[in-house]
Design an enzyme around this catalytic site. Sequence first.
Site, PDB file in Angstrom:
ATOM      1  N   LYS A  88       0.824  -1.220   0.000  1.00  0.00           N
ATOM      2  CA  LYS A  88       0.000   0.000   0.000  1.00  0.00           C
ATOM      3  C   LYS A  88       0.860   1.274   0.000  1.00  0.00           C
ATOM      4  CE  LYS A  88      -4.007  -2.170   2.256  1.00  0.00           C
ATOM      5  NZ  LYS A  88      -4.999  -2.042   3.365  1.00  0.00           N
TER       6      LYS A  88
ATOM      7  N   TYR B 175     -12.312  -1.984  -3.451  1.00  0.00           N
ATOM      8  CA  TYR B 175     -12.824  -2.012  -2.075  1.00  0.00           C
ATOM      9  C   TYR B 175     -14.345  -1.817  -2.036  1.00  0.00           C
ATOM     10  CZ  TYR B 175      -8.349  -2.304   0.430  1.00  0.00           C
ATOM     11  OH  TYR B 175      -7.150  -2.730   0.971  1.00  0.00           O
TER      12      TYR B 175
ATOM     13  N   GLU C 109      -9.830 -10.448  -7.555  1.00  0.00           N
ATOM     14  CA  GLU C 109      -8.835  -9.391  -7.379  1.00  0.00           C
ATOM     15  C   GLU C 109      -7.664  -9.563  -8.347  1.00  0.00           C
ATOM     16  OE1 GLU C 109      -9.966  -8.802  -2.655  1.00  0.00           O
ATOM     17  OE2 GLU C 109      -7.973  -9.544  -3.179  1.00  0.00           O
TER      18      GLU C 109
ATOM     19  N   ASN D 261      -2.028   0.497   6.684  1.00  0.00           N
ATOM     20  CA  ASN D 261      -1.561  -0.772   7.263  1.00  0.00           C
ATOM     21  C   ASN D 261      -0.754  -1.621   6.284  1.00  0.00           C
ATOM     22  OD1 ASN D 261      -3.666  -1.615   5.717  1.00  0.00           O
ATOM     23  ND2 ASN D 261      -4.810  -2.596   7.362  1.00  0.00           N
TER      24      ASN D 261
ATOM     25  N   HIS E 251      -2.313  -5.418   1.655  1.00  0.00           N
ATOM     26  CA  HIS E 251      -3.607  -6.090   1.490  1.00  0.00           C
ATOM     27  C   HIS E 251      -3.339  -7.527   1.072  1.00  0.00           C
ATOM     28  CE1 HIS E 251      -7.454  -7.388  -0.123  1.00  0.00           C
ATOM     29  NE2 HIS E 251      -6.766  -7.838  -1.155  1.00  0.00           N
TER      30      HIS E 251
HETATM   31  P1  ATP Z   1      -7.288  -5.703   3.429  1.00  0.00           P
HETATM   32  O1  ATP Z   1      -8.651  -5.979   2.847  1.00  0.00           O
HETATM   33  O2  ATP Z   1      -6.703  -4.377   2.993  1.00  0.00           O
HETATM   34  O3  ATP Z   1      -6.352  -6.845   3.247  1.00  0.00           O
HETATM   35  P2  ATP Z   1      -8.229  -6.498   6.012  1.00  0.00           P
HETATM   36  O4  ATP Z   1      -8.897  -7.619   5.290  1.00  0.00           O
HETATM   37  O5  ATP Z   1      -7.285  -6.837   7.132  1.00  0.00           O
HETATM   38  O6  ATP Z   1      -7.433  -5.576   5.018  1.00  0.00           O
HETATM   39  P3  ATP Z   1     -10.741  -5.083   5.985  1.00  0.00           P
HETATM   40  O7  ATP Z   1     -11.709  -5.174   7.099  1.00  0.00           O
HETATM   41  O8  ATP Z   1     -11.013  -5.817   4.711  1.00  0.00           O
HETATM   42  O9  ATP Z   1      -9.305  -5.496   6.581  1.00  0.00           O
HETATM   43  O10 ATP Z   1     -10.533  -3.540   5.681  1.00  0.00           O
HETATM   44  C1  ATP Z   1      -9.975  -3.117   4.460  1.00  0.00           C
HETATM   45  C2  ATP Z   1      -9.034  -1.962   4.700  1.00  0.00           C
HETATM   46  O11 ATP Z   1      -9.792  -0.840   5.108  1.00  0.00           O
HETATM   47  C3  ATP Z   1      -8.027  -2.173   5.821  1.00  0.00           C
HETATM   48  O12 ATP Z   1      -6.876  -2.887   5.445  1.00  0.00           O
HETATM   49  C4  ATP Z   1      -7.690  -0.745   6.183  1.00  0.00           C
HETATM   50  O13 ATP Z   1      -6.750  -0.187   5.245  1.00  0.00           O
HETATM   51  C5  ATP Z   1      -9.030  -0.054   6.014  1.00  0.00           C
HETATM   52  N1  ATP Z   1      -9.752  -0.003   7.284  1.00  0.00           N
HETATM   53  C6  ATP Z   1     -10.364  -1.018   7.919  1.00  0.00           C
HETATM   54  N2  ATP Z   1     -10.919  -0.618   9.074  1.00  0.00           N
HETATM   55  C7  ATP Z   1     -10.638   0.713   9.174  1.00  0.00           C
HETATM   56  C8  ATP Z   1     -10.926   1.727  10.137  1.00  0.00           C
HETATM   57  N3  ATP Z   1     -11.624   1.454  11.244  1.00  0.00           N
HETATM   58  N4  ATP Z   1     -10.483   2.975   9.875  1.00  0.00           N
HETATM   59  C9  ATP Z   1      -9.785   3.270   8.765  1.00  0.00           C
HETATM   60  N5  ATP Z   1      -9.486   2.364   7.806  1.00  0.00           N
HETATM   61  C10 ATP Z   1      -9.898   1.103   8.013  1.00  0.00           C
HETATM   62 MG    MG Z   2     -10.104  -7.330   3.565  1.00  0.00          MG
END
Ligand code: ATP
Ligand code: MG
Length: 140
Positions: A11, A51, A128, A114, A117
């Site tokens: 990211k 997303y 994806e 974070n 992904h």
């Molecule tokens: P990813 O899909 O990016 O691999 P993930 O599966 O661990 O991450 P998801 O719940 O799918 O988490 O959320 C997608 C992304 O949205 C997260 O990786 C983060 O970048 C963002 N995100 C999730 N929760 C929050 C939050 N509370 N505040 C801000 N951004 C968030």
């Molecule tokens: Mg996710």
Amino acid sequence: MALERTFSIIKPDATRRNLTGAVNAMIEAAGLRIVAQKRVHMTRAQAETFYGVHKERPFFGELVDFMISEPVVVQVLEGEGAIAKYRDVMGATNPANAADGTIRKAHALSVGENTVHGSDAPETAAIEIAQFFAGNEIVG
Ligand code: ATP
Ligand code: MG
């Protein structure tokens, strides 16, 4: 366990800090093989599609703005049980909860910024991967 492919994004918080190689080293140390990789600057439409499952969530706008703020590196990773294995290597979404030795523990800045992904299931991995790579760009 079957040989699988998963989709990964390094990211903007990581590309901005010149951490592509550091993240790739952790991916490879875990036994995952990078079988496709390119650096792209996502358009807003690409990020909103990618997303889309989160479009009703309060952080959706912030998430899309972040994902298009800098280039990202999109990848296909291959290995035994690659989908679950990469989720383990990534660590918890919020780095405050991520285990030692994970990419997010080592590098993530916040729950939003974070670092990586990874796909969460075989169906989403296939969708994806197809959003960013043609079949002949993936060389296992
Ligand atoms: P990813 O899909 O990016 O691999 P993930 O599966 O661990 O991450 P998801 O719940 O799918 O988490 O959320 C997608 C992304 O949205 C997260 O990786 C983060 O970048 C963002 N995100 C999730 N929760 C929050 C939050 N509370 N505040 C801000 N951004 C968030
Ligand atoms: Mg996710």
